[in-house]
Scaffold this motif. Structure first.
Motif, short mmCIF file in Angstrom:
data_model
loop_
_atom_site.label_atom_id
_atom_site.label_comp_id
_atom_site.label_asym_id
_atom_site.label_seq_id
_atom_site.Cartn_x
_atom_site.Cartn_y
_atom_site.Cartn_z
N GLU A 115 0.81 -1.22 0.00
CA GLU A 115 0.00 0.00 0.00
C GLU A 115 0.84 1.27 0.00
O GLU A 115 0.44 2.29 -0.58
CB GLU A 115 -0.93 0.01 1.21
CG GLU A 115 -2.07 1.01 1.10
CD GLU A 115 -3.14 0.78 2.14
OE1 GLU A 115 -4.31 1.09 1.86
OE2 GLU A 115 -2.83 0.27 3.23
N ARG A 116 2.03 1.21 0.62
CA ARG A 116 2.90 2.39 0.69
C ARG A 116 4.35 1.96 0.52
O ARG A 116 4.67 0.79 0.63
CB ARG A 116 2.74 3.09 2.04
CG ARG A 116 1.36 3.58 2.39
CD ARG A 116 1.37 4.17 3.80
NE ARG A 116 1.77 3.16 4.78
CZ ARG A 116 2.42 3.42 5.92
NH1 ARG A 116 2.75 4.66 6.21
NH2 ARG A 116 2.72 2.45 6.75
N ILE A 117 5.22 2.94 0.28
CA ILE A 117 6.63 2.64 0.13
C ILE A 117 7.19 2.08 1.43
O ILE A 117 8.10 1.24 1.43
CB ILE A 117 7.41 3.90 -0.32
CG1 ILE A 117 8.82 3.53 -0.79
CG2 ILE A 117 7.43 4.96 0.76
CD1 ILE A 117 8.86 2.71 -2.03
N GLU A 118 6.63 2.51 2.58
CA GLU A 118 7.06 1.98 3.87
C GLU A 118 6.76 0.49 3.99
O GLU A 118 7.56 -0.28 4.52
CB GLU A 118 6.38 2.74 5.02
CG GLU A 118 6.85 4.17 5.20
CD GLU A 118 6.17 5.15 4.25
OE1 GLU A 118 6.50 6.36 4.32
OE2 GLU A 118 5.32 4.72 3.43
N ILE A 155 7.16 7.48 -5.63
CA ILE A 155 8.25 6.53 -5.82
C ILE A 155 7.77 5.08 -5.85
O ILE A 155 8.40 4.22 -6.47
CB ILE A 155 9.34 6.73 -4.72
CG1 ILE A 155 10.53 5.79 -4.94
CG2 ILE A 155 8.76 6.54 -3.33
CD1 ILE A 155 11.19 5.94 -6.30
N LEU A 156 6.65 4.78 -5.22
CA LEU A 156 6.12 3.41 -5.26
C LEU A 156 5.88 2.95 -6.70
O LEU A 156 5.93 1.76 -6.99
CB LEU A 156 4.82 3.32 -4.45
CG LEU A 156 4.26 1.90 -4.21
CD1 LEU A 156 5.23 1.06 -3.39
CD2 LEU A 156 2.90 1.97 -3.54
N ALA A 157 5.63 3.91 -7.59
CA ALA A 157 5.38 3.58 -8.99
C ALA A 157 6.59 2.95 -9.67
O ALA A 157 6.46 2.32 -10.72
CB ALA A 157 4.96 4.84 -9.76
N PHE A 247 -7.83 5.93 1.18
CA PHE A 247 -6.40 6.15 1.35
C PHE A 247 -6.14 7.48 2.04
O PHE A 247 -5.29 7.58 2.94
CB PHE A 247 -5.72 6.13 -0.02
CG PHE A 247 -4.21 6.25 0.04
CD1 PHE A 247 -3.42 5.13 0.22
CD2 PHE A 247 -3.60 7.49 -0.09
CE1 PHE A 247 -2.03 5.25 0.28
CE2 PHE A 247 -2.22 7.62 -0.04
CZ PHE A 247 -1.43 6.49 0.15
N ALA A 248 -6.90 8.52 1.64
CA ALA A 248 -6.74 9.84 2.25
C ALA A 248 -7.08 9.80 3.74
O ALA A 248 -6.39 10.42 4.56
CB ALA A 248 -7.63 10.85 1.53
N PRO A 286 0.54 6.77 -6.27
CA PRO A 286 -0.28 5.56 -6.22
C PRO A 286 -0.88 5.36 -4.84
O PRO A 286 -0.27 5.70 -3.84
CB PRO A 286 0.72 4.44 -6.54
CG PRO A 286 1.91 5.12 -7.13
CD PRO A 286 1.96 6.48 -6.53
N ILE A 287 -2.08 4.81 -4.79
CA ILE A 287 -2.70 4.49 -3.50
C ILE A 287 -2.41 3.04 -3.11
O ILE A 287 -2.87 2.58 -2.07
CB ILE A 287 -4.21 4.75 -3.53
CG1 ILE A 287 -4.90 3.88 -4.59
CG2 ILE A 287 -4.50 6.23 -3.78
CD1 ILE A 287 -6.41 3.91 -4.53
#
Length: 346
Positions: A115-118, A155-157, A247-248, A286-287
């Protein structure tokens, strides 16, 4: 007894002794020297490990460390420890063990649906030596981002979900560099041209694909949903994608562990960059990490006149589509009545 006979007897004794010693030595070198019950196990030798570290790592798996050490010394391993992941098999001899500890085994590293870069950094960090925080900081390095056209939001993209063969002790920067190469390989001339035909860059196509991915688990429906969103973009109307609102909400609360099953009207009016009800165009990033079918759906969308869609109550997991607002209102009411009857609050 003459001198020649004495020399002959001594020679025979020495040769016999050497043969016996040689047989003992060969037995020590080539006889089984493992003690684990499984057929095979992996051991991990961290970067900068010394020989004493290796002995501690091997102690649960090796029957006789002295026999191992004898071979390690003769084979020059003590001064040349190699970091990495190594496959030990049941019944290996000391010779086999030393030989294997020079053969770094690659890892089949896999990731998807992050879901996230983390989350991605954590997922990768659980499979290779590099720490997740080091990976995260490497992914977000400002120089790298600027040089490659990314920012911290998108960056996840860069990461294409797949299974990659990589060495366990690959440093964070080398892993990141491999991923940018994989990204460029994926976004070849053909795919880049298809994205451009939809009025999108590769990053924008990935952002839209992340929404399509979250909207439907039905892969055969994704090209139709992609077509709807592209229609909205061309009309310069808000995407009005519920997954972006969810996501928000999570991002605003800084809580991505919460499960949100239902979006209410008040949620749609929330002021946030990722709320596509309040903002026209794509969100900043991205979400989620879209899978390949979602990316391909955006690059090869269904050509349709639909502008609206909502979840179907007759075909679980699918959606009902409409070209006009009155048609959509009928579908939406049907779904709203159904979900109210289910008692879903949030």
């Amino acid at each position: 007894m003459n001198t020649k006979k004495i020399i002959s007897i001594v020679s025979v004794v020495l040769i016999s002794g050497l043969m016996i010693y040689g047989m003992i030595l060969l037995k020590q070198i080539f006889s089984a020297n493992t003690k684990f019950p499984e057929q095979e196990v992996y051991v991990y030798v961290p970067t900068d490990s010394k020989y004493e570290d290796v002995k501690k790592i091997l102690s649960p798996y090796v029957e006789n460390l002295e026999r191992f050490e004898l071979v390690a010394s003769k084979r020059g391993y003590i001064e040349n420890v190699i970091p990495g992941r190594f496959l030990l098999t049941k019944g290996m001899s000391s010779y086999d063990l030393v030989k294997t500890l020079r053969l770094n085994s690659p890892v089949k590293l896999a990731f998807n649906n992050q879901e996230r870069i983390e989350n991605l950094a954590g997922r990768v960090g659980s499979q290779i030596e590099a720490d997740s925080l080091v990976l995260l900081n490497t992914f977000k390095d400002s120089v790298f981002l600027q040089e490659n056209g990314f920012n911290e939001e998108n960056i996840l993209a860069m990461f294409i979900p797949n299974t990659y063969e990589i060495y366990w002790n690959t440093p964070a920067e080398k892993f990141r560099d491999k991923m940018i190469k994989e990204y460029r390989n994926f976004w070849n001339e053909e795919r880049t041209a298809k994205a451009k035909a939809q009025g999108l860059t590769p990053v924008e196509a990935t952002i839209l694909a992340s929404i399509v991915h979250k909207e439907s688990v039905k892969k055969d429906e994704r090209p139709r949903i992609a077509g709807v969103y592209l229609n909205r973009l061309k009309l310069e109307m808000p995407l009005q994608a519920d997954p972006t609102v969810i996501f928000a909400m999570k991002k605003k609360a800084n809580d991505f562990n919460q499960v949100i099953k239902r979006v209410f009207y008040n949620d749609l009016t929330m002021s946030h960059p990722y709320n596509t009800y309040m903002n026209i165009g794509l969100p900043p990033g991205p979400i989620a990490m879209p899978d390949i079918t979602a990316l391909e759906a955006v690059l090869n969308p269904e050509k349709n006149d639909f502008i609206y869609f909502c979840a179907s109550v007759d075909r679980f997991g699918y959606h009902e589509f409409a070209a006009t607002l009155p048609e959509h209102n009928v579908n939406a009411k049907k779904y709203s009545d159904w979900i109210n009857n289910q008692g879903v609050k949030r």
